[in-house]
Design a protein around this motif. Sequence first.
Motif, mmCIF file in Angstrom:
data_model
loop_
_atom_site.group_PDB
_atom_site.id
_atom_site.type_symbol
_atom_site.label_atom_id
_atom_site.label_comp_id
_atom_site.label_asym_id
_atom_site.label_seq_id
_atom_site.Cartn_x
_atom_site.Cartn_y
_atom_site.Cartn_z
ATOM 1 N N ALA A 263 17.314 41.278 72.560
ATOM 2 C CA ALA A 263 18.087 41.746 73.706
ATOM 3 C C ALA A 263 17.630 41.126 75.020
ATOM 4 O O ALA A 263 18.456 40.745 75.850
ATOM 5 N N GLU B 240 25.613 46.619 70.176
ATOM 6 C CA GLU B 240 25.562 45.590 69.146
ATOM 7 C C GLU B 240 25.489 44.271 69.889
ATOM 8 O O GLU B 240 26.448 43.853 70.530
ATOM 9 N N ARG C 227 24.417 52.700 72.176
ATOM 10 C CA ARG C 227 23.897 51.748 71.200
ATOM 11 C C ARG C 227 24.711 50.480 71.368
ATOM 12 O O ARG C 227 25.939 50.512 71.294
ATOM 13 N N GLY D 189 11.837 39.268 70.381
ATOM 14 C CA GLY D 189 12.956 40.167 70.624
ATOM 15 C C GLY D 189 14.279 39.442 70.742
ATOM 16 O O GLY D 189 14.349 38.223 70.791
ATOM 17 N N CYS E 211 21.585 46.030 66.496
ATOM 18 C CA CYS E 211 21.890 47.243 67.238
ATOM 19 C C CYS E 211 20.626 47.756 67.928
ATOM 20 O O CYS E 211 19.578 47.872 67.294
ATOM 21 N N ARG E 212 20.743 48.046 69.234
ATOM 22 C CA ARG E 212 19.645 48.590 70.018
ATOM 23 C C ARG E 212 20.192 49.722 70.892
ATOM 24 O O ARG E 212 21.355 49.709 71.280
ATOM 25 N N THR E 213 19.337 50.689 71.228
ATOM 26 C CA THR E 213 19.730 51.827 72.055
ATOM 27 C C THR E 213 19.181 51.645 73.466
ATOM 28 O O THR E 213 18.013 51.305 73.637
ATOM 29 N N TYR E 214 20.036 51.904 74.465
ATOM 30 C CA TYR E 214 19.667 51.730 75.869
ATOM 31 C C TYR E 214 20.185 52.876 76.723
ATOM 32 O O TYR E 214 21.179 53.514 76.380
#
Length: 100
Positions: free
Chosen positions: A91, A53, A51, A89, A63-66
Amino acid sequence: MFRAVKPETKPETRVVVTSTRRLSAGMTRVHLRAEDLSAFEGSVCTDRFVRLEIPVGDGSTVCRTYTALDPSVAEGTLAIDFVHHGDEGVAGRWAATAGP
């Protein structure tokens, strides 16, 4: 600099961008380095995610999950692919302008 968090163990790790590479018109690969990627020790396939930040313009973060690509515990490196969604978006816009 931003933080990468591996959800299972929840260690917080600061990572820095070492380079970026444009994979296509709509995708950028960001290469990162960290002091400690031991959370990836012995990881395979499905547990290679973090995750992130990601900083936004007003000083806050989202916060995003990659998926972490090729994490190397020994070298302290990993990569993440970001898709660009134009002006939408957070990111993808960040990745398109990220640099060491």
